[in-house]
Design a protein around this motif. Structure first.
Motif, PDB file in Angstrom:
ATOM      1  N   GLU A  75     -16.492   7.875 -15.827  1.00 41.21           N
ATOM      2  CA  GLU A  75     -16.935   6.960 -14.772  1.00 41.21           C
ATOM      3  C   GLU A  75     -16.061   5.708 -14.742  1.00 41.21           C
ATOM      4  O   GLU A  75     -15.510   5.293 -15.755  1.00 41.21           O
ATOM      5  CB  GLU A  75     -18.408   6.578 -14.969  1.00 41.21           C
ATOM      6  N   VAL A  76     -15.930   5.137 -13.558  1.00 42.62           N
ATOM      7  CA  VAL A  76     -15.118   3.931 -13.391  1.00 42.62           C
ATOM      8  C   VAL A  76     -15.910   2.719 -13.860  1.00 42.62           C
ATOM      9  O   VAL A  76     -17.010   2.454 -13.368  1.00 42.62           O
ATOM     10  CB  VAL A  76     -14.691   3.755 -11.915  1.00 42.62           C
ATOM     11  N   LEU A  77     -15.354   1.978 -14.821  1.00 38.36           N
ATOM     12  CA  LEU A  77     -15.997   0.771 -15.332  1.00 38.36           C
ATOM     13  C   LEU A  77     -15.429  -0.490 -14.672  1.00 38.36           C
ATOM     14  O   LEU A  77     -16.148  -1.458 -14.454  1.00 38.36           O
ATOM     15  CB  LEU A  77     -15.815   0.668 -16.849  1.00 38.36           C
ATOM     16  N   LYS A  78     -14.117  -0.459 -14.378  1.00 38.03           N
ATOM     17  CA  LYS A  78     -13.454  -1.650 -13.838  1.00 38.03           C
ATOM     18  C   LYS A  78     -12.183  -1.222 -13.120  1.00 38.03           C
ATOM     19  O   LYS A  78     -11.512  -0.291 -13.546  1.00 38.03           O
ATOM     20  CB  LYS A  78     -13.118  -2.608 -14.987  1.00 38.03           C
ATOM     21  N   THR A  79     -11.873  -1.894 -12.035  1.00 37.08           N
ATOM     22  CA  THR A  79     -10.618  -1.638 -11.339  1.00 37.08           C
ATOM     23  C   THR A  79      -9.917  -2.956 -11.022  1.00 37.08           C
ATOM     24  O   THR A  79     -10.560  -4.000 -10.925  1.00 37.08           O
ATOM     25  CB  THR A  79     -10.848  -0.881 -10.006  1.00 37.08           C
ATOM     26  N   PHE A  80      -8.602  -2.871 -10.878  1.00 38.43           N
ATOM     27  CA  PHE A  80      -7.780  -3.989 -10.444  1.00 38.43           C
ATOM     28  C   PHE A  80      -6.938  -3.457  -9.287  1.00 38.43           C
ATOM     29  O   PHE A  80      -5.967  -2.732  -9.512  1.00 38.43           O
ATOM     30  CB  PHE A  80      -6.891  -4.491 -11.588  1.00 38.43           C
ATOM     31  N   SER A  81      -7.324  -3.770  -8.076  1.00 34.84           N
ATOM     32  CA  SER A  81      -6.682  -3.146  -6.921  1.00 34.84           C
ATOM     33  C   SER A  81      -5.488  -3.949  -6.416  1.00 34.84           C
ATOM     34  O   SER A  81      -5.396  -5.163  -6.601  1.00 34.84           O
ATOM     35  CB  SER A  81      -7.700  -2.952  -5.791  1.00 34.84           C
ATOM     36  N   VAL A  82      -4.567  -3.226  -5.784  1.00 36.35           N
ATOM     37  CA  VAL A  82      -3.411  -3.843  -5.138  1.00 36.35           C
ATOM     38  C   VAL A  82      -3.870  -4.384  -3.787  1.00 36.35           C
ATOM     39  O   VAL A  82      -4.672  -3.753  -3.090  1.00 36.35           O
ATOM     40  CB  VAL A  82      -2.284  -2.805  -4.945  1.00 36.35           C
ATOM     41  N   ASP A  83      -3.382  -5.555  -3.417  1.00 34.36           N
ATOM     42  CA  ASP A  83      -3.730  -6.182  -2.143  1.00 34.36           C
ATOM     43  C   ASP A  83      -3.432  -5.217  -0.991  1.00 34.36           C
ATOM     44  O   ASP A  83      -2.288  -4.771  -0.840  1.00 34.36           O
ATOM     45  CB  ASP A  83      -2.909  -7.464  -1.979  1.00 34.36           C
ATOM     46  N   PRO A  84      -4.442  -4.851  -0.179  1.00 37.12           N
ATOM     47  CA  PRO A  84      -4.211  -3.919   0.933  1.00 37.12           C
ATOM     48  C   PRO A  84      -3.114  -4.373   1.889  1.00 37.12           C
ATOM     49  O   PRO A  84      -2.390  -3.539   2.448  1.00 37.12           O
ATOM     50  CB  PRO A  84      -5.572  -3.867   1.637  1.00 37.12           C
ATOM     51  N   ALA A  85      -2.959  -5.678   2.081  1.00 35.63           N
ATOM     52  CA  ALA A  85      -1.901  -6.181   2.955  1.00 35.63           C
ATOM     53  C   ALA A  85      -0.529  -5.827   2.389  1.00 35.63           C
ATOM     54  O   ALA A  85       0.394  -5.483   3.141  1.00 35.63           O
ATOM     55  CB  ALA A  85      -2.031  -7.691   3.137  1.00 35.63           C
ATOM     56  N   PHE A  86      -0.395  -5.890   1.063  1.00 39.11           N
ATOM     57  CA  PHE A  86       0.869  -5.500   0.433  1.00 39.11           C
ATOM     58  C   PHE A  86       1.094  -4.002   0.587  1.00 39.11           C
ATOM     59  O   PHE A  86       2.213  -3.562   0.877  1.00 39.11           O
ATOM     60  CB  PHE A  86       0.889  -5.873  -1.047  1.00 39.11           C
ATOM     61  N   VAL A  87       0.060  -3.207   0.371  1.00 38.65           N
ATOM     62  CA  VAL A  87       0.182  -1.746   0.504  1.00 38.65           C
ATOM     63  C   VAL A  87       0.679  -1.403   1.910  1.00 38.65           C
ATOM     64  O   VAL A  87       1.618  -0.618   2.077  1.00 38.65           O
ATOM     65  CB  VAL A  87      -1.161  -1.043   0.230  1.00 38.65           C
ATOM     66  N   GLU A  88       0.080  -2.021   2.913  1.00 37.78           N
ATOM     67  CA  GLU A  88       0.490  -1.753   4.297  1.00 37.78           C
ATOM     68  C   GLU A  88       1.931  -2.164   4.543  1.00 37.78           C
ATOM     69  O   GLU A  88       2.721  -1.406   5.132  1.00 37.78           O
ATOM     70  CB  GLU A  88      -0.445  -2.497   5.260  1.00 37.78           C
ATOM     71  N   GLU A  89       2.317  -3.343   4.072  1.00 32.82           N
ATOM     72  CA  GLU A  89       3.685  -3.817   4.274  1.00 32.82           C
ATOM     73  C   GLU A  89       4.693  -2.904   3.578  1.00 32.82           C
ATOM     74  O   GLU A  89       5.748  -2.578   4.135  1.00 32.82           O
ATOM     75  CB  GLU A  89       3.820  -5.247   3.748  1.00 32.82           C
ATOM     76  N   THR A 103      -5.922   6.007  -6.621  1.00 35.22           N
ATOM     77  CA  THR A 103      -7.212   5.377  -6.381  1.00 35.22           C
ATOM     78  C   THR A 103      -8.225   6.007  -7.332  1.00 35.22           C
ATOM     79  O   THR A 103      -7.956   7.071  -7.908  1.00 35.22           O
ATOM     80  CB  THR A 103      -7.680   5.595  -4.926  1.00 35.22           C
ATOM     81  N   PRO A 104      -9.393   5.404  -7.505  1.00 33.56           N
ATOM     82  CA  PRO A 104     -10.420   6.054  -8.330  1.00 33.56           C
ATOM     83  C   PRO A 104     -10.867   7.392  -7.764  1.00 33.56           C
ATOM     84  O   PRO A 104     -11.452   8.212  -8.472  1.00 33.56           O
ATOM     85  CB  PRO A 104     -11.573   5.036  -8.320  1.00 33.56           C
TER      86      PRO A 104
END
Length: 201
Positions: A75-89, A103-104
């Motif tokens: 199970e996922v306990l914690k995530t640190f996501s990449v800024d969606p604006a950066f992903v799109e760019e 992704t999880p």
């Protein structure tokens, strides 16, 4: 005094067959009995409990270069996501690269399977043999979906972005792009021909 023992897997904790054998399992159990918390730390996005000889061991896992932390049951306990604006760019700036977005929920790739595989052609012979062995022993670690539109990728929490580029010019361009976004992301690959991009923190 030692409360946590974190270890990489391939070439470190696992044996030459990329598995946790009886000796390794015994050491993990003993560390637990002594009060230490053993945690595999890996670039992989998932670490199923039955994977690589860890069945029955009570271990959490730090996955996807630290961006996804999973509990003893996956199970996922914690995530640190990449800024969606950066992903799109990023994806819009380099449509010719197949970006594997971890992704999880699985791996969502911006390019085709053929684009994905083409990235491995820059590997040397020994690296290709090692990678083939890792894939053969490990099987499928997560679901991977190719040819995903940007909207589909952005509908998930992207925690890590992997890619391999096929030309030196493209390699330089991508490195320059990442240098311009060093306040947002970091590239920490296990192999210099790869890119493994996560949030800078």
């Amino acid at each position: 005094m030692i409360k946590l023992f974190a270890s990489d897997l391939d070439g470190t904790l696992l044996n030459a067959l990329h598995e946790a054998d009886r000796t390794i399992r015994g050491a993990i159990k003993k560390a637990g009995e002594l009060g230490a918390h053993v945690v595999p730390a890996t670039g992989r996005s998932v670490l199923p409990i039955g994977d690589r000889g860890f069945t029955g061991l009570k271990i959490d896992a730090v996955c996807a270069n630290g961006s996804i932390v999973r509990g003893q049951n996956g199970e996922v306990l914690k995530t640190f996501s990449v800024d969606p604006a950066f992903v799109e760019e990023l994806l819009c700036a380099f449509p010719q690269i197949c970006f594997d977005c971890c992704t999880p929920d699985g791996m969502f790739s911006s390019g085709s399977y053929e684009m994905h595989q083409a990235g491995f052609k820059r590997d040397g012979l020994m690296r290709r043999i090692i990678m083939r062995g890792m894939r053969a022993r490990g099987g499928a670690h997560e679901e991977q979906f190719f040819d995903q539109p940007l909207s589909s990728i952005l509908s998930h929490e992207v925690c890590k972005i992997n890619c391999r580029v096929t030309s030196e010019e493209l390699d330089r361009e991508l490195k320059a792009f990442l240098a311009d976004h060093a306040d947002t992301v970091v590239n920490a690959p296990f192999d210099p021909v790869m890119f493994e991009i996560t949030d800078k923190d």
